[in-house]
Design a protein around this motif. Structure first.
Motif, PDB file in Angstrom:
ATOM      1  N   ARG A 103       5.426 104.591  84.123  1.00 47.14           N
ATOM      2  CA  ARG A 103       6.653 105.195  83.601  1.00 47.14           C
ATOM      3  C   ARG A 103       7.460 104.176  82.809  1.00 47.14           C
ATOM      4  N   LEU A 128       5.928 103.748  79.339  1.00 47.04           N
ATOM      5  CA  LEU A 128       6.264 104.812  78.391  1.00 47.04           C
ATOM      6  C   LEU A 128       7.712 104.674  77.920  1.00 47.04           C
ATOM      7  N   GLU A 129       8.590 104.296  78.837  1.00 52.10           N
ATOM      8  CA  GLU A 129       9.993 104.101  78.462  1.00 52.10           C
ATOM      9  C   GLU A 129      10.135 102.977  77.443  1.00 52.10           C
ATOM     10  N   LEU A 134       8.894 104.043  73.968  1.00 57.90           N
ATOM     11  CA  LEU A 134       9.848 104.841  73.186  1.00 57.90           C
ATOM     12  C   LEU A 134      10.997 103.975  72.681  1.00 57.90           C
ATOM     13  N   LEU A 135      11.472 103.045  73.507  1.00 62.46           N
ATOM     14  CA  LEU A 135      12.552 102.159  73.076  1.00 62.46           C
ATOM     15  C   LEU A 135      12.085 101.277  71.919  1.00 62.46           C
ATOM     16  N   VAL A 158       4.787 111.769  73.536  1.00 63.48           N
ATOM     17  CA  VAL A 158       5.058 111.006  74.757  1.00 63.48           C
ATOM     18  C   VAL A 158       5.921 111.847  75.695  1.00 63.48           C
ATOM     19  N   VAL A 159       6.990 112.423  75.128  1.00 64.00           N
ATOM     20  CA  VAL A 159       7.910 113.233  75.926  1.00 64.00           C
ATOM     21  C   VAL A 159       7.174 114.436  76.517  1.00 64.00           C
ATOM     22  N   THR A 161       5.209 113.437  79.537  1.00 64.34           N
ATOM     23  CA  THR A 161       5.998 113.148  80.740  1.00 64.34           C
ATOM     24  C   THR A 161       6.533 114.410  81.394  1.00 64.34           C
ATOM     25  N   TRP A 210      15.223 111.226  74.197  1.00 58.23           N
ATOM     26  CA  TRP A 210      13.840 111.526  74.609  1.00 58.23           C
ATOM     27  C   TRP A 210      13.735 112.125  76.000  1.00 58.23           C
ATOM     28  N   GLU A 239      13.090 111.670  81.907  1.00 64.77           N
ATOM     29  CA  GLU A 239      12.020 110.992  82.658  1.00 64.77           C
ATOM     30  C   GLU A 239      11.755 109.583  82.126  1.00 64.77           C
ATOM     31  N   VAL A 240      11.632 109.422  80.815  1.00 64.88           N
ATOM     32  CA  VAL A 240      11.334 108.101  80.238  1.00 64.88           C
ATOM     33  C   VAL A 240      12.303 107.734  79.110  1.00 64.88           C
ATOM     34  N   GLY A 241      13.465 108.375  79.073  1.00 66.52           N
ATOM     35  CA  GLY A 241      14.442 108.075  78.045  1.00 66.52           C
ATOM     36  C   GLY A 241      15.846 108.286  78.583  1.00 66.52           C
ATOM     37  N   GLN A 288      18.478 106.539  78.557  1.00 70.76           N
ATOM     38  CA  GLN A 288      19.103 105.414  79.261  1.00 70.76           C
ATOM     39  C   GLN A 288      20.631 105.527  79.169  1.00 70.76           C
ATOM     40  N   ARG A 324      20.422 109.520  84.418  1.00 71.51           N
ATOM     41  CA  ARG A 324      19.837 108.227  84.799  1.00 71.51           C
ATOM     42  C   ARG A 324      20.755 107.467  85.763  1.00 71.51           C
TER      43      ARG A 324
END
Lengths: 293, 293
Positions: free
Chosen positions: A154, A157-158, A161-162, A188-189, A192, B139, B142-144, B146, B151
């Motif tokens: 996880r 993947l984060e 994307l960043l 990617v999204v 997930t 995004w 789950e993986v975005g 922030q 989050r």
């Protein structure tokens, strides 16, 4: 001749081992899921089935089940009253339900002081000191399991994307991940949205592999993961000089990354969880089995 | 008299505003979801319905729709070919579909240089410089996202479980969270199994509140969240002296925590996203509306 049973049950299968009173395994068998939280009677049925098949595999009569004591290590046994409910309906002469972690620890380090870290798709820890066990972690992917394969995947993947957005550094690893998803962050999204912990965890070996080649993002992710694992080890209050076993698919990848103070404690596990249930049964019930002769 | 339409559509509702050629709103209306990714024809139907109702609210004849140009800001318009598909089936004289972020930016800062950060259950960013817009983030949980409420809430539950295990520091905030879950970590895990981003986000205001009282865990979580938000702002390549608007439910809570270099750029948004669609329509179509007189 009298026997003891060791049972290792979880969400996908249930394994049983029949052993003599001194812990020598004479028969093994496997059946379906033993999930005591979602299906208690189904779990009982698969447990009994595995036990019967273990008697048959040993060339023994399954009708001896009511005269045979059993140690069962079952996922979820620490929650609510499932343990007591199950013990009340099992057919063994004595049934003692432990958590899956407890029998894994017994298998790994035996009956003395020691600790284990399960480092796989999830993470969990257990230590025994002066005969008392203490478990931490194992709270699952969403808000726990720090350092697990699922969390590492996880995190990857984060970071990918960043990096795509220019917020954090890109690296050969994040570039290769974007390529996996056709260089489309939406893909990617999408992944997930339905990904299970094991799906995220599938990317973890790739992170270890790139870290060894010096990838900066891979090493950032793993430095954090190692710090998380060591924070949990630190909270275990390990007995001085007692063995520490790393179990689970990521164990060999983590071992060389741990600090020297933990690496110095590492020992190979003596046996697996089913072996732990058998040894615990032989240890706890041997006297009673002898007496019944 | 001729009109322009502004439309703001998303997963839960679709709003329309009818305005004169100089952008003065004369009628507003709202209809159901306009999710172009999951239901394109349903989205078209709700868009047209909202437009018709806006004409009626203004005391005007909805039959003018085919002579009226529209700017539509729609979530998901940046994905695949949904934008082109929808534009082809809309009944307006001209239809231009933008992302929801694009009309929000137009509403917040007008048509010049400027940037916005949407800080709510999710997070997303957009900046316009020399007439070119660039969006980052958004995004998903789950993986975005922030720094988002979701989050922050997830981080809080994670720190609460770590504190329960003695791996990280406990604080009045983590103690109060454990009390919410009857001091049972299993209850926390149970909650997270089915929790949606908004459910996690529900805990975010509590984190800001405790941080102000000096709670160490709350401040640790928010320091990380602010660093994440500022990393995204840093990647936006803001035009010198251009306004920065914070939108979303957490905007007033974040504003005082940002570094001085970003606080110095903060401006109140001029208008909301629907207002942005109207202003963009007036700006882009005014000439054509005049010509049609």
């Amino acid at each position: 001749m009298k026997f003891v049973l060791g049972i290792d049950g979880g969400g996908t299968s249930c394994r049983a081992a029949l052993a003599t009173a001194d812990g020598a395994v004479v028969g093994r068998a496997k059946s379906g899921a033993a999930n005591i939280r979602t299906d208690l009677t189904g779990a009982r049925s698969n447990i009994v089935d595995a036990a019967r098949q273990a008697f048959i595999a040993a060339g023994q009569d399954p009708d001896l089940i009511p005269q045979t004591p059993a140690i069962l290590g079952l996922a979820g046994a620490n929650v609510g009253t499932y343990r007591q409910q199950l013990e009340a309906i099992l057919p063994f002469s004595t049934s003692r339900v432990e958590t899956d972690a407890e029998i894994a620890l017994e298998g790994a380090v035996g009956s003395g002081d020691g600790a284990m870290a399960i480092l796989g798709t999830g993470t969990a820890y257990m230590a025994r000191k002066d005969g008392k066990s203490r478990a931490i972690g194992g709270w699952g992917f969403e808000v726990g399991d720090q350092g697990s394969g699922a969390r590492i995947g996880r995190d990857l993947l984060e970071q990918t994307l960043l990096a795509h957005d220019g917020v954090r550094l890109a690296s050969p690893l994040t570039d290769s991940m974007m390529a996996v998803f056709r260089n489309n962050p939406e893909d990617v999204v999408e992944f997930t949205t339905n990904a299970k912990p094991g799906d995220f965890g599938g990317f973890a070996p790739k992170v270890f592999e790139h870290a060894q080649k010096g990838d900066i993002v891979a090493n950032w992710i793993l430095d954090k993961a190692v710090a998380d694992v060591e924070a949990s080890l630190g909270a275990l209050d390990l007995a001085a000089g007692a063995p520490l076993c790393l179990l689970g698919g990521l164990a060999p990848l983590y071992a060389p990354r741990l600090s020297e103070r933990y690496r110095a404690l590492l020992k190979e596990p003596l046996d697996d969880a089913l072996g732990g249930a058998v040894q615990m049964a032989a240890r706890l019930f041997a006297g009673r089995v002898e007496a019944a002769r």
